[in-house]
Each structure stands twice: as C-alpha cells, then as structure tokens.
Write a protein that holds these residues in place. Structure first.
Motif, PDB file in Angstrom:
ATOM      1  N   ALA A 236       0.827  -1.206   0.000  1.00  0.00           N
ATOM      2  CA  ALA A 236       0.000   0.000   0.000  1.00  0.00           C
ATOM      3  C   ALA A 236       0.863   1.258   0.000  1.00  0.00           C
ATOM      4  N   ILE A 237       1.900   1.266   0.814  1.00  0.00           N
ATOM      5  CA  ILE A 237       2.796   2.432   0.864  1.00  0.00           C
ATOM      6  C   ILE A 237       3.542   2.593  -0.455  1.00  0.00           C
ATOM      7  N   ALA A 238       3.997   1.475  -1.015  1.00  0.00           N
ATOM      8  CA  ALA A 238       4.684   1.531  -2.307  1.00  0.00           C
ATOM      9  C   ALA A 238       3.749   2.052  -3.398  1.00  0.00           C
ATOM     10  N   ALA A 239       2.492   1.618  -3.376  1.00  0.00           N
ATOM     11  CA  ALA A 239       1.513   2.096  -4.358  1.00  0.00           C
ATOM     12  C   ALA A 239       1.263   3.592  -4.190  1.00  0.00           C
ATOM     13  N   LEU A 240       1.184   4.031  -2.940  1.00  0.00           N
ATOM     14  CA  LEU A 240       0.951   5.454  -2.660  1.00  0.00           C
ATOM     15  C   LEU A 240       2.059   6.321  -3.239  1.00  0.00           C
ATOM     16  N   TYR A 241       3.304   5.904  -3.047  1.00  0.00           N
ATOM     17  CA  TYR A 241       4.432   6.750  -3.443  1.00  0.00           C
ATOM     18  C   TYR A 241       4.873   6.534  -4.891  1.00  0.00           C
ATOM     19  N   THR A 242       4.240   5.587  -5.587  1.00  0.00           N
ATOM     20  CA  THR A 242       4.481   5.460  -7.024  1.00  0.00           C
ATOM     21  C   THR A 242       3.210   5.789  -7.813  1.00  0.00           C
ATOM     22  N   ASP A 243       2.223   6.330  -7.132  1.00  0.00           N
ATOM     23  CA  ASP A 243       0.968   6.766  -7.764  1.00  0.00           C
ATOM     24  C   ASP A 243       0.261   5.641  -8.503  1.00  0.00           C
ATOM     25  N   ARG A 244       0.204   4.473  -7.882  1.00  0.00           N
ATOM     26  CA  ARG A 244      -0.575   3.353  -8.426  1.00  0.00           C
ATOM     27  C   ARG A 244      -1.892   3.252  -7.669  1.00  0.00           C
ATOM     28  N   ARG A 245      -2.932   2.803  -8.365  1.00  0.00           N
ATOM     29  CA  ARG A 245      -4.200   2.556  -7.693  1.00  0.00           C
ATOM     30  C   ARG A 245      -4.072   1.310  -6.825  1.00  0.00           C
ATOM     31  N   LEU A 246      -4.828   1.300  -5.731  1.00  0.00           N
ATOM     32  CA  LEU A 246      -4.741   0.212  -4.768  1.00  0.00           C
ATOM     33  C   LEU A 246      -6.128  -0.353  -4.496  1.00  0.00           C
ATOM     34  N   ALA A 247      -6.224  -1.689  -4.533  1.00  0.00           N
ATOM     35  CA  ALA A 247      -7.448  -2.394  -4.162  1.00  0.00           C
ATOM     36  C   ALA A 247      -7.160  -3.245  -2.930  1.00  0.00           C
ATOM     37  N   HIS A 248      -8.032  -3.141  -1.927  1.00  0.00           N
ATOM     38  CA  HIS A 248      -7.846  -3.879  -0.685  1.00  0.00           C
ATOM     39  C   HIS A 248      -8.973  -4.894  -0.517  1.00  0.00           C
TER      40      HIS A 248
END
Length: 371
Positions: A97-109
């Motif tokens: 989640a943190i990696a997605a946040l800082y690489t501007d990727r969408r995240l599904a949980h």
C-alpha cells in the motif's frame, strides 16, 4: 491495465487463490509478487503448489518491511503496474500500500473494513493504513461496508464482494480428506500477543494439556514463530502434556483437519472464518476479535488466555448445535466478482456516506459478547 497481486504470507497465498484463477480466466495482464515474509517451504512453497499458481517475482531473504517497500516500489515502475491488489492485514499488504501510494498506483484492498478496535494490535494498524490508502475497498459483508462508508477519512469506493475463502473451500471440498478416527480438537496459535509473552503462552499451554484429557487427540500443528518463541522463552514442552504437536500442515490439510474436528481452538482471524464456513465450533484464544459476526451468531467464543476459561469455552462450544449459521460470507464466486470489478472500474468518486455519526460496528471483546 496491468495488475500486481502482492502476497507475503501463507494466508494470503490461500485467500488470493480464486482471484488469481479469475485473473487467468479473464486474460488480464498480472504479476504475482511475493515479499517472502513466510519463506519456510511448509508455509510458502507447499501452499503455492496446492493452489496451482506461483509468484512471478520473489524478494530475496531476509525479509524486512523497509526493503519490501523499496523492492515493490521499483517493481511497480519496472513492470508498469497500474493497479496493486492486496489481501488482508499483513506486513506485505501495508508495504504494498505504501509503495503504491508513493508510485501513484491505484490500490485495491480485499478484506477491507475489519476492526478489532485494539490499537495495540499490529494487524489493526495495518488494516487502518491500507484502508486509508485504497481506492477500492472490497469487504466480506455489509457490516464492514457500512463501517467504511461512515468513515469520513477514507477516499476509496466500498463494495461488498464476499469472502474468497468460500471459493477455496468450495473448489477443494472433495480434497478435504476423510474423517480421522476419534474425537479431536484442532489447534493453531501464532499471534505476537501470545507468543511474545512467556507467562501467557505457558498458561495457554496448560489449558491445552487439560483439553487433551477430554479428547482422543488434541492436534497442534505448531507455527514456526510459536516454536521459536518456546525456545527463546525456555518453555518446557512438557507443559503441553498429551497434546500432539506436529510441523505446520498444508492449507488443504488444515482445512480438512478443521472440517472433521469437534472444535477448533485458535488465535487466527482466518481460522475463525474457515471454521465458520465449515460449520465447526470455534474457541478464540484472544481478548478481542475483528470477526464480530462469528461471535454474534454463536459460532465462535472469545476466552482470553486463562486455562480455566479455555476449557470452559470449549465445553460450552461442544454443547451448542454444530453449524447451521447464516451464510454471512456470501456465495462462492468472490474471486470472479472482484476481478470483474477491477477490470470494469474506472476512477470514480467514492460511494461512501460521509458522516461523523457513530458507526454500527462495535468492539467485540471479552467485555462484550462471546463468553
């Protein structure tokens, strides 16, 4: 769109099985990335083999959360990932989640919205962080969805998808083994709240030893963390009495052993769900749980760590009717529903009701129901 499915532990491998299968059927472009938190063959390789898929990229050992964040960030860029999918409340989920946040990727949980309301629990902190970052929050039940929709700090779109464990059990039901001889209890214990406290761990072991006098067998496949902490704390294995301790078992073997057990004794959140779906009474060796509805429907009992309470909880569970609980985790097909939603979804505004009213999901602890 290219999707990254991030795993790190045994439960994630099992719970992502039907999502990976659905991605394959859809023809979508995806990669399975494994952070290697569980690297033991019995906790990792055997699970992938049973589930019929394998990671495309594995982080080199030793596992460390900071390394995992950097490793995943680099991979999301290199592999041109558009959307990251995580499952549950693990270190792998929060790292992704943190990696997605800082690489501007969408995240599904997947498994969004679970809450124990215990801020000392690491998994609880992980859930809160991942839910806060996610663009799509897939819940097991309407209960968790309602909680999330009333949480004004979240930005994601909330959808009820059901539990992928239902898919797993349905697809592999014919492989869940014949009934064992005799009346037995199945035990799993591994959480840090227990294993990091030697007096508490010893007390629970004394409770298990007393249970072994009441069953033909108390079967305890021991998690590597539990075994390691026994050694570190110099806990005498004799405390377990006649309890049968084995190495960890595979995912399907664990489900088979639960299916035919008289009772399940655990501190695992996933096992609470599995026992519920299989119709087996569960006794949870914790002071709270995020699986509230298993308690409310009488399938699960919170007993804490006292030996007397553990024994009494098991005896009460055995007196109650087995199974027949409402199908709270939905029908099979959760993996397909999740993938269909991922592929159809375009960025939209969240569907939550922003409110500061108290939410309906209340703490489920020993001070509440379940005793």
């Amino acid at each position: 769109m290219k999707i990254a499915v991030v795993t790190g532990t045994r439960p994630e491998i099992l719970k992502n099985y039907s999502i990976v299968a659905a991605l394959r059927r859809s023809g979508a472009s995806f990669s399975v990335l494994h952070t290697n938190q569980h690297s033991d063959r019995l906790m990792c390789d055997v699970m992938f083999e049973e589930m019929g898929y394998a990671p495309d990229v594995v982080m080199s050992s030793p596992y460390e959360t900071g390394r995992a964040i950097s490793w995943l960030s680099d991979l999301f860029v290199t592999l041109r990932i558009d959307l990251v999918l995580v499952n549950g409340d693990t270190a792998a989920a929060v790292a992704a989640a943190i990696a997605a946040l800082y690489t501007d990727r969408r995240l599904a949980h997947v498994e969004a919205g679970l809450r124990s309301f215990d801020d000392e629990m690491r998994e609880e902190r992980n859930r809160i962080v991942v839910d806060a970052i996610a663009h799509q929050l897939f819940t097991y039940t309407e209960c968790e969805a309602d909680y999330l929709r009333r949480s004004p700090e979240l930005r994601g779109r909330v959808e009820v998808m059901g539990n992928t464990t239902v898919d797993l059990i349905e697809d592999f039901r014919d492989r869940l083994g014949p009934r064992r001889d005799g009346r037995y209890a199945f035990v799993t214990l591994h959480r840090k709240e227990l294993t990091d406290r030697p007096l508490r761990l010893a007390a629970v072991f004394r409770g298990l030893a007393r249970l072994a006098e009441r069953f033909d067998t108390v079967l305890f496949p021991m998690h590597p963390r539990t075994r390691d902490m026994m050694t570190r704390h110099c806990i005498d294995p004799a405390l377990l009495g006649a309890v049968v301790v084995t190495e960890p078992v595979s995912g399907l073997d664990a489900l088979a052993l639960q299916r035919h057990a008289a009772v399940v004794v655990t501190d695992s959140g996933c096992i609470q769900e599995e026992a519920y779906i299989l119709g087996v009474p569960c006794v949870t060796v914790r002071e709270n749980t995020e699986r509230h509805q298993t308690i409310l429907h009488g399938a699960n009992r919170l007993v804490g760590f006292d030996p007397d309470a553990i024994v009494a909880g098991v005896e009460t569970a055995l007196r109650r009717k087995r199974g027949g609980w409402p199908p709270i985790y939905g029908r099979s097909g959760a993996g397909d529903r999740i993938v269909t939603h991922l592929l159809d979804e375009t960025p939209r505004s969240a569907n939550r009701t922003r409110s500061i009213e108290p939410v309906g999901l209340a703490p489920m602890s020993l001070k509440g129901a379940g005793r």
